[in-house]
Design a protein around this motif. Sequence first.
Motif, short mmCIF file in Angstrom:
data_model
loop_
_atom_site.label_atom_id
_atom_site.label_comp_id
_atom_site.label_asym_id
_atom_site.label_seq_id
_atom_site.Cartn_x
_atom_site.Cartn_y
_atom_site.Cartn_z
N ASN A 101 0.81 -1.22 0.00
CA ASN A 101 0.00 0.00 0.00
C ASN A 101 0.84 1.27 0.00
OD1 ASN A 101 -2.42 -1.54 0.14
ND2 ASN A 101 -2.10 -1.79 2.34
N VAL A 102 1.83 1.30 -0.90
CA VAL A 102 2.72 2.45 -0.94
C VAL A 102 2.01 3.67 -1.51
CG1 VAL A 102 4.91 3.31 -1.81
CG2 VAL A 102 4.69 0.90 -1.20
N PHE A 103 1.31 3.48 -2.63
CA PHE A 103 0.65 4.59 -3.29
C PHE A 103 -0.76 4.20 -3.72
CE2 PHE A 103 5.17 5.55 -4.54
CZ PHE A 103 5.29 6.72 -3.82
N ALA A 104 -1.69 5.15 -3.60
CA ALA A 104 -3.01 4.98 -4.21
C ALA A 104 -2.93 5.52 -5.63
CB ALA A 104 -4.07 5.75 -3.42
N ALA A 105 -3.75 4.98 -6.53
CA ALA A 105 -3.70 5.37 -7.93
C ALA A 105 -5.09 5.68 -8.46
CB ALA A 105 -3.07 4.25 -8.77
N PRO A 106 -5.21 6.60 -9.41
CA PRO A 106 -6.50 6.82 -10.07
C PRO A 106 -6.96 5.56 -10.78
CG PRO A 106 -4.92 8.55 -10.62
CD PRO A 106 -4.16 7.46 -9.95
N SER A 107 -8.25 5.38 -10.91
CA SER A 107 -8.79 4.21 -11.60
C SER A 107 -8.53 4.31 -13.11
CB SER A 107 -10.30 4.09 -11.37
OG SER A 107 -10.57 3.90 -10.01
N GLU A 108 -8.14 3.19 -13.70
CA GLU A 108 -7.97 3.15 -15.15
C GLU A 108 -9.33 2.90 -15.80
OE1 GLU A 108 -4.56 1.08 -17.21
OE2 GLU A 108 -6.20 -0.23 -17.85
N LEU A 109 -9.69 3.74 -16.76
CA LEU A 109 -10.98 3.65 -17.44
C LEU A 109 -10.88 3.03 -18.82
CD1 LEU A 109 -12.30 7.21 -16.48
CD2 LEU A 109 -12.64 5.05 -15.26
N LEU A 110 -9.71 3.12 -19.44
CA LEU A 110 -9.53 2.57 -20.79
C LEU A 110 -8.06 2.41 -21.07
CD1 LEU A 110 -10.81 1.92 -23.66
CD2 LEU A 110 -10.30 4.32 -24.22
N HIS A 111 -7.71 1.28 -21.69
CA HIS A 111 -6.37 1.10 -22.25
C HIS A 111 -6.57 0.50 -23.63
CE1 HIS A 111 -2.00 0.90 -22.10
NE2 HIS A 111 -2.10 -0.25 -22.75
N LEU A 112 -6.10 1.21 -24.65
CA LEU A 112 -6.45 0.86 -26.01
C LEU A 112 -5.25 1.05 -26.93
CD1 LEU A 112 -8.79 0.24 -28.09
CD2 LEU A 112 -9.10 2.73 -28.23
N GLU A 113 -5.11 0.15 -27.90
CA GLU A 113 -4.13 0.31 -28.96
C GLU A 113 -4.88 0.34 -30.29
OE1 GLU A 113 -0.73 -2.24 -28.84
OE2 GLU A 113 -0.74 -2.38 -26.64
N GLU A 114 -4.78 1.48 -30.96
CA GLU A 114 -5.53 1.64 -32.22
C GLU A 114 -4.85 2.69 -33.09
OE1 GLU A 114 -10.01 2.97 -33.67
OE2 GLU A 114 -9.78 1.91 -31.77
N ALA A 115 -4.82 2.45 -34.38
CA ALA A 115 -4.25 3.38 -35.37
C ALA A 115 -2.82 3.78 -35.01
CB ALA A 115 -5.13 4.62 -35.49
N GLY A 116 -2.08 2.84 -34.44
CA GLY A 116 -0.70 3.11 -34.06
C GLY A 116 -0.54 3.77 -32.72
N PHE A 117 -1.65 4.14 -32.08
CA PHE A 117 -1.61 4.78 -30.77
C PHE A 117 -1.64 3.75 -29.64
CE2 PHE A 117 -3.12 8.66 -32.90
CZ PHE A 117 -2.46 9.64 -32.18
N VAL A 118 -0.99 4.10 -28.54
CA VAL A 118 -1.29 3.52 -27.24
C VAL A 118 -2.00 4.61 -26.46
CG1 VAL A 118 -0.35 2.77 -25.03
CG2 VAL A 118 0.56 1.82 -27.15
#
Length: 367
Positions: A101-118
Amino acid sequence: MVLVTNKASWDTYIASELAVLSPILASSGFTLDTVQPHTIGERFLMQAVTTVGGQKLILRGNDQNGHPVIIKATRDTVGKNEITHERLCRSLINELNFAYNVFAAPSELLHLEEAGFVINVQEYIEQDTTFLERPLTEQFTYALTSFKAQEHSRATTSGHVRHISKTFGYKTSVDYLTLGTQFASGISVLPTTHDAHTLLKKVVARLEQGQERIEQYCGFLTHTDFVPHNFRIKNEQLYLLDFSAIRFGNKHEGWARFLNFMTLYNPALENTLLDYVEANRAPEERESLQLMRLFRLAELITYYTKTLGRSENELLTLNTTRIQFWTDVLTAELHNTRVSRDIVTAYQTTRDNLRSDEEKRRQKGLH
């Protein structure tokens, strides 16, 4: 993809990337804000001067319910690796069997790879009050609690080191000396008469003399960019926003970055934390902390030296002034004293006069 070398190429990069990125985000239910504070002002220098994190965008937007979000996106190979690495660090840091429990983190809502993007989308952490607007006692408590949490996580066995090295990175006293030597040679564009040349050589000598002390406090989890714009506080919980700067090394490296920041923004907190260390920690810890402050100040001077070739007009004058200011801070730290407040006040006035309106808006957006 546009290679960022100056402000004009950065603006071109932003426009070309957003043209492709916006419809991708829209198809997933996210819209971008009209004003993007993390893309304006001096942000281009971070992309033009260092290749560590690659070229990437940090954007503000909203989900389909109107809730604010933060979006990190890139088509740059190094940038994609950095986003992926940060995501891995965020997911693994609290799962280590010697870190809890070192750090709290914001919730991840989306992780996507599309059109060459991460693309990575996270919730935006709202806060009623910025860190620097809080009472000194609260600032001290949050900072100290965070540093204690980090120093409770230490790789003490060869198994620990093997487990963390590939993901988080692991630095020894030899690594710090090597980097310090690189900093000293990285300011060659400064006039030979500039004090920074002599001072960075002194830093290297101190790092070499202090190898045993630096190594004594290595193996700890540390966040190398632990400053207020990289965390936010909500419901008395501190949320870390940038997990890419987590590594295992000297435990005072994160302290040093934070204290150097407070030299400029809140000297009362700097002094309170130093008083705490001197009253409650072993003299060896105080020595290690000072060595890390020297190391980080040398790094900062080198960074701004590298910006000179990509700066012009008021920004060139400003970055030249920054080099002199941090040289003055380093001079004081080499003597284990604090820089004169007159020097700090004079620098702040010059900085504010030379900053562009865009950069002033960007600075407000960071908090």
